[in-house]
Scaffold this motif. Structure first.
Motif, mmCIF file in Angstrom:
data_model
loop_
_atom_site.group_PDB
_atom_site.id
_atom_site.type_symbol
_atom_site.label_atom_id
_atom_site.label_comp_id
_atom_site.label_asym_id
_atom_site.label_seq_id
_atom_site.Cartn_x
_atom_site.Cartn_y
_atom_site.Cartn_z
ATOM 1 N N LEU A 166 0.824 -1.198 0.000
ATOM 2 C CA LEU A 166 0.000 0.000 0.000
ATOM 3 C C LEU A 166 0.868 1.263 0.000
ATOM 4 O O LEU A 166 2.087 1.185 0.133
ATOM 5 N N ILE A 167 0.209 2.413 -0.140
ATOM 6 C CA ILE A 167 0.932 3.684 -0.248
ATOM 7 C C ILE A 167 0.945 4.433 1.076
ATOM 8 O O ILE A 167 1.994 4.714 1.642
ATOM 9 N N ASP A 168 -0.214 4.785 1.575
ATOM 10 C CA ASP A 168 -0.347 5.579 2.803
ATOM 11 C C ASP A 168 -1.667 5.190 3.470
ATOM 12 O O ASP A 168 -2.604 5.980 3.526
ATOM 13 N N PRO A 169 -1.749 3.952 3.979
ATOM 14 C CA PRO A 169 -3.035 3.408 4.419
ATOM 15 C C PRO A 169 -3.566 3.996 5.723
ATOM 16 O O PRO A 169 -2.801 4.336 6.624
ATOM 17 N N GLN A 170 -4.894 4.086 5.769
ATOM 18 C CA GLN A 170 -5.604 4.452 6.981
ATOM 19 C C GLN A 170 -6.682 3.401 7.222
ATOM 20 O O GLN A 170 -7.142 2.751 6.279
ATOM 21 N N ILE A 171 -7.072 3.246 8.480
ATOM 22 C CA ILE A 171 -8.057 2.217 8.808
ATOM 23 C C ILE A 171 -9.330 2.844 9.339
ATOM 24 O O ILE A 171 -9.298 3.866 10.020
ATOM 25 N N GLU A 172 -10.453 2.233 8.990
ATOM 26 C CA GLU A 172 -11.764 2.667 9.445
ATOM 27 C C GLU A 172 -12.505 1.458 10.009
ATOM 28 O O GLU A 172 -12.304 0.336 9.547
ATOM 29 N N ILE A 173 -13.378 1.699 10.982
ATOM 30 C CA ILE A 173 -14.214 0.637 11.525
ATOM 31 C C ILE A 173 -15.670 0.956 11.226
ATOM 32 O O ILE A 173 -16.110 2.098 11.373
ATOM 33 N N GLU A 174 -16.396 -0.061 10.787
ATOM 34 C CA GLU A 174 -17.792 0.126 10.409
ATOM 35 C C GLU A 174 -18.524 -1.212 10.390
ATOM 36 O O GLU A 174 -17.894 -2.266 10.399
ATOM 37 N N ILE A 187 -8.409 2.144 3.834
ATOM 38 C CA ILE A 187 -8.452 3.060 2.700
ATOM 39 C C ILE A 187 -7.021 3.495 2.380
ATOM 40 O O ILE A 187 -6.159 3.526 3.249
ATOM 41 N N ASP A 188 -6.782 3.802 1.116
ATOM 42 C CA ASP A 188 -5.424 4.123 0.679
ATOM 43 C C ASP A 188 -5.518 4.996 -0.557
ATOM 44 O O ASP A 188 -6.002 4.549 -1.599
ATOM 45 N N PRO A 210 -21.372 0.821 4.699
ATOM 46 C CA PRO A 210 -22.133 2.070 4.701
ATOM 47 C C PRO A 210 -21.344 3.300 5.096
ATOM 48 O O PRO A 210 -21.839 4.419 4.976
ATOM 49 N N GLY A 211 -20.108 3.120 5.596
ATOM 50 C CA GLY A 211 -19.313 4.262 6.049
ATOM 51 C C GLY A 211 -18.790 4.048 7.450
ATOM 52 O O GLY A 211 -19.295 3.230 8.212
ATOM 53 N N THR A 212 -17.773 4.805 7.799
ATOM 54 C CA THR A 212 -17.103 4.607 9.078
ATOM 55 C C THR A 212 -17.848 5.273 10.235
ATOM 56 O O THR A 212 -18.539 6.277 10.048
ATOM 57 N N CYS A 213 -17.665 4.705 11.430
ATOM 58 C CA CYS A 213 -18.272 5.252 12.645
ATOM 59 C C CYS A 213 -17.412 6.342 13.274
ATOM 60 O O CYS A 213 -17.885 7.105 14.126
ATOM 61 N N THR A 214 -16.139 6.376 12.924
ATOM 62 C CA THR A 214 -15.191 7.306 13.546
ATOM 63 C C THR A 214 -14.299 7.905 12.458
ATOM 64 O O THR A 214 -14.413 7.567 11.280
ATOM 65 N N ARG A 215 -13.385 8.749 12.875
ATOM 66 C CA ARG A 215 -12.354 9.199 11.943
ATOM 67 C C ARG A 215 -11.435 8.025 11.599
ATOM 68 O O ARG A 215 -11.302 7.072 12.369
ATOM 69 N N SER A 216 -10.821 8.106 10.447
ATOM 70 C CA SER A 216 -9.849 7.087 10.063
ATOM 71 C C SER A 216 -8.534 7.327 10.803
ATOM 72 O O SER A 216 -8.294 8.411 11.350
ATOM 73 N N TRP A 217 -7.666 6.314 10.788
ATOM 74 C CA TRP A 217 -6.389 6.399 11.503
ATOM 75 C C TRP A 217 -5.283 5.820 10.639
ATOM 76 O O TRP A 217 -5.383 4.715 10.117
ATOM 77 N N ARG A 218 -4.209 6.576 10.492
ATOM 78 C CA ARG A 218 -3.058 6.088 9.731
ATOM 79 C C ARG A 218 -2.419 4.912 10.459
ATOM 80 O O ARG A 218 -2.238 4.943 11.673
ATOM 81 N N ILE A 219 -2.040 3.884 9.725
ATOM 82 C CA ILE A 219 -1.517 2.677 10.366
ATOM 83 C C ILE A 219 -0.050 2.401 10.051
ATOM 84 O O ILE A 219 0.502 1.389 10.497
#
Length: 277
Positions: free
Chosen positions: A104-112, A145-146, A235-244
């Protein structure tokens, strides 16, 4: 979505740039800067062009995602409306296997929550009750997401063209029927390396996550596309995303839906500070 009758040179050019960026893990300048007149319609055509190309190479569409539904994410990226993208079979990642960040390039994680459909959903008048009736089960889910755009300098057209900045989907093992579940009010926790970094609630997703699925079904109906039986819909994330980048483990919990954990290994292409974007 169905292929449009004509594809402009700009659409092909942008699609090629994004495909090469993903393949080589080298982000590009924002398309909205390279082509200031790029419209949202053009952006969806770019997305469709690359998805069609990947399908011709043997990949399969297994679902769809809605992005930018939570107010926190809209504020984060400076947009005012959701977007959507395709989920391909190559994006589904087993939670029992470490995620190789070097892919990946610059991944972030979301929970949903992830909706897995037991029945076909066809717009244009899909409502929450229709979504719940068509859902086989709901699972807690990570979406990685990336962006193929440098340093996430995205406008709505950029992320739409980039297939909603989608990269990987990791489903939890618990499968919960939606009946009797207060999906509009489930507490959510995101942990990174054992520390709680984000808390939220499923109500952040358009008031009820099924609203996100309904919005998608009704939006796709304009193009003669339905949400099919067996598809996964995010349907979309519950919180802000976070870089991992730089982290080794992430864990997410949604009350009533269980938890999902993921080990991380190696480093992504772009070196970043370990902070939310």
């Amino acid at each position: 979505m169905k292929e449009h009758p004509t594809v402009t040179d700009v659409v092909v050019n942008c699609a090629d740039k994004l495909a090469t960026a993903e393949l080589q893990r080298r982000p590009i300048e924002p398309l909205s800067r390279l082509f200031p007149q790029l419209s949202l319609t053009d952006a969806y055509r770019i997305q469709e062009f690359n998805v069609s190309r990947r399908m011709q190479q043997g990949e399969r569409v297994v679902g769809h995602k809605v992005g930018l539904t939570a107010k926190a994410m809209q504020e984060l990226f400076g947009v005012r409306e959701p977007d959507n993208g395709h989920l391909l079979d190559t994006m589904i990642h087993d939670a029992n296997e470490p995620l190789d960040l070097s892919e990946l390039i610059d991944p972030q994680i979301e929970i949903e929550p992830a909706f897995v459909l037991g029945k076909r959903l066809v717009g244009p008048k899909v409502a929450v009750d229709d979504v719940l009736a068509a859902t086989e089960y709901v699972s807690v889910c990570f979406e990685v997401i990336d962006s193929r755009i440098t340093d996430w300098q995205i406008k709505l057209q950029d992320t739409v063209a980039d297939n909603g900045s989608s990269a990987r989907v990791i489903l939890g093992s618990q499968r919960t029927k939606p009946s009797g579940l207060a999906l509009e009010n489930l507490a959510t926790v995101l942990e990174v390396d054992g520390l709680v970094v984000e808390t939220g609630n499923t109500g952040a997703i358009l008031g009820h996550p099924a609203n996100g699925v309904a919005w998608l079904a009704n939006t796709l109906a304009q193009f003669g596309v339905a949400l099919e039986t067996g598809e996964v819909v995010l349907p979309g994330t519950c919180t802000r995303s976070w870089r991992i980048a730089g982290h080794r483990n992430v864990k997410g919990r949604i009350a009533g839906l269980g938890e999902v954990s993921l080990a991380l290994e190696n480093a992504p292409f772009v070196k970043t500070k370990t902070q939310q974007h």
